[in-house]
Write an enzyme that holds these catalytic residues in place. Structure first.
Site, PDB file in Angstrom:
ATOM      1  CE  LYS A  30      -1.634   1.490   4.130  1.00  0.00           C
ATOM      2  NZ  LYS A  30      -1.363   2.903   4.462  1.00  0.00           N
ATOM      3  CG  ASN A  31       2.725   2.562   3.485  1.00  0.00           C
ATOM      4  OD1 ASN A  31       1.532   2.857   3.396  1.00  0.00           O
ATOM      5  ND2 ASN A  31       3.316   2.352   4.646  1.00  0.00           N
ATOM      6  CB  CYS A 124      -3.896   6.058  11.419  1.00  0.00           C
ATOM      7  SG  CYS A 124      -4.468   4.440  10.938  1.00  0.00           S
ATOM      8  NE  ARG A 129       0.837   9.945  10.527  1.00  0.00           N
ATOM      9  CZ  ARG A 129       0.484   8.807   9.966  1.00  0.00           C
ATOM     10  NH1 ARG A 129      -0.715   8.321  10.154  1.00  0.00           N
ATOM     11  NH2 ARG A 129       1.319   8.149   9.189  1.00  0.00           N
ATOM     12  CG  ASP A 313       3.401   1.110   9.510  1.00  0.00           C
ATOM     13  OD1 ASP A 313       3.078   1.978  10.334  1.00  0.00           O
ATOM     14  OD2 ASP A 313       3.468   1.328   8.279  1.00  0.00           O
ATOM     15  NE  ARG A 405      -6.645   4.199   6.437  1.00  0.00           N
ATOM     16  CZ  ARG A 405      -5.679   4.603   7.254  1.00  0.00           C
ATOM     17  NH1 ARG A 405      -5.857   4.584   8.545  1.00  0.00           N
ATOM     18  NH2 ARG A 405      -4.545   5.042   6.777  1.00  0.00           N
TER      19      ARG A 405
END
Ligand code: UD1
Length: 424
Positions: A30-31, A124, A129, A313, A405
């Site tokens: 995903k990233n 999230c 952030r 993560d 997600r």
């Protein structure tokens, strides 16, 4: 019937105690997909991207690209993006607020249309952030930035290569600056750049479409500005966090797993910790195999760090495992504040964990028991799935949309691997 304005949340019902065994193929990261989708905007041509996971965040990014004027077609796990038409510079707030990583569009739009308007992003809730490093780097390339009422306006008629030093190797800032510098005149150097494998994947895609980027994976990334880009075809790297989560599922239940489509190098920080916990991990015929002991061992200290350190993560999934390991472990979260929200729910399941700021002390219990718990963010939710798989009795996990997600059909994959888990 869904009542207007009432959000109905899905749950997982997990009967714990079944071993996770079998074979699983790991999909694209995903990233990696998100910044690479943003990068397709630069080319003004057609890009074909393979191994794009079907995930909520990825679908939100596709929606954003369509609103901006791109033509996007999904054929299974391949996504074809044509960015040859007129591209809007304003990203709709409603979509940005659903996904923090949409901020990477800033660099892409600045490159392509020389201006961008985007609100401060969502995503999230794992602590503040900020995007100060993104903005500072963009300013050094010649971008004029105005912020007002939560919206960022950027304009850049003349982008010039610059020597940029990041105070912290932020993944998102590295990606944004990299995207903004592809057409900048001269050479851009990003020092103290993030070294995450997903940056390497972005560099590879950009070079496929004709950019001149080198150094990803080291502290310094160098970009030679080019004038135009081409069509391109690329396959996304395997998701190291998804792979680590399935390894943890096997480890938490005393199972054995074969993982296909793995980049072993990217997995080393996770492999090292699982080995310390007593798992046997080896590679054969292109696959990775994990065999876990009856009971895992505690580890002295796990400290989350930028790559190649232990990934933040994977912090929550590993805390879930350590809750049942023999002995006491310490987890130090150095990357994000407020990333221990899963601990409260693990305690409901019988875990003995004390949190003080960024440090969690985990005294391993011989058993966890099923409970009613809630996913509060993506990785914390995945950790509670793991806890439920290894707990005695039934776990009801609420708000599993958070998990959607980042994990494609996790409950279906776990069912195939022997878990008793259903989604309602
Ligand atoms: C990315 C990943 C996320 C992962 C994280 C760290 C994506 C879509 N998300 O997030 O899954 O957990 O890397 O590996 O790729 N910071 C600042 N100022 C900035 C930017 C960041 O202070 O301008 C701080 C953040 O608050 C955080 C730390 O730096 O404490 C790391 O953030 P960063 O590396 O930017 O993570 P993301 O790109 O948001």
């Amino acid at each position: 019937m869904q009542l207007p304005g009432v959000l109905l949340l899905s749950k997982y019902i997990i009967q714990g105690g079944r071993e996770i065994n079998g074979v699983i193929r790991i999909g694209g990261a995903k990233n990696s997909v998100l910044p690479i989708f943003a990068a397709t905007i630069l080319s003004g041509r057609k890009s074909i991207i393979h191994d794009c996971p079907i995930l909520k965040d990825v679908e939100i990014m596709i929606d954003i690209l369509k609103v901006l004027g791109c033509s996007v077609k999904r054929e299974g796990h391949t996504v074809i993006i044509d960015t040859s038409g007129y591209i809007e510079y304003e990203v709709p707030d409603i979509l940005v607020r659903k996904m923090r990583s949409s901020i990477v569009l800033l660099g892409a739009l600045i490159s392509r249309v020389k201006k961008a308007k985007i609100c401060f992003p969502g995503g999230c809730d794992i602590g503040p952030r900020p995007i100060d490093l993104h903005l500072k780097g963009l300013e050094q390339l010649g971008v004029k930035i105005n912020e007002s009422h939560g919206t960022i306006y950027c304009e850049a008629s003349d982008l010039k290569g610059a020597d940029i030093h990041l105070d912290y190797p932020s993944v998102g800032a590295t990606e944004n600056i990299l995207l903004a510098s592809v057409f900048a005149k001269g050479t851009t150097t990003i020092r103290n750049a993030a070294k995450e494998p997903e940056i390497g994947d972005l560099q590879n895609f950009l070079n496929i479409i004709g950019a001149k980027v080198s150094g990803a994976g080291t502290n310094n990334i160098r970009v030679e500005g080019v004038k135009s880009l081409n069509d391109g075809e690329h396959t996304i790297i395997p998701d190291r966090i998804v792979a680590g989560t399935y390894m943890a599922a096997a480890a938490s239940t005393g199972g054995n797993l074969e993982l296909q489509n793995i980049n072993v190098e990217h997995m080393q920080p996770i492999i090292a910790k699982l080995k310390e916990m007593g798992c046997d991990i080896y590679f054969k015929d292109g696959s990775m195999h994990i065999t876990s002991p009856k009971r895992l061992r505690a580890v002295d200290i796990v400290r989350t760090l930028p790559y190649p350190g232990f990934p933040t993560d994977m912090q929550a999934p590993i805390v879930a495992l350590l809750s049942k390991a023999k002995g006491t472990s310490i987890m130090i979260e150095t990357v994000f504040e407020n990333r221990f929200k899963h601990v409260e729910d693990l305690i409901c399941m019988g875990a003995n964990i004390k949190v003080d700021g960024r440090i969690a002390i985990i005294r391993g219990r011989s058993r966890l028991t099923g409970a009613n718990v809630t996913a509060r963010d993506l990785r914390g939710g995945a950790a509670l799935v793991l806890a439920g798989l290894s707990a005695e009795g039934t776990t009801v996990l609420d708000a599993v949309e958070h998990i959607d997600r980042g994990y494609e059909d996790i409950h279906l994959h776990l069912q195939q691997l022997g878990a008793d888990i259903v989604r309602i």
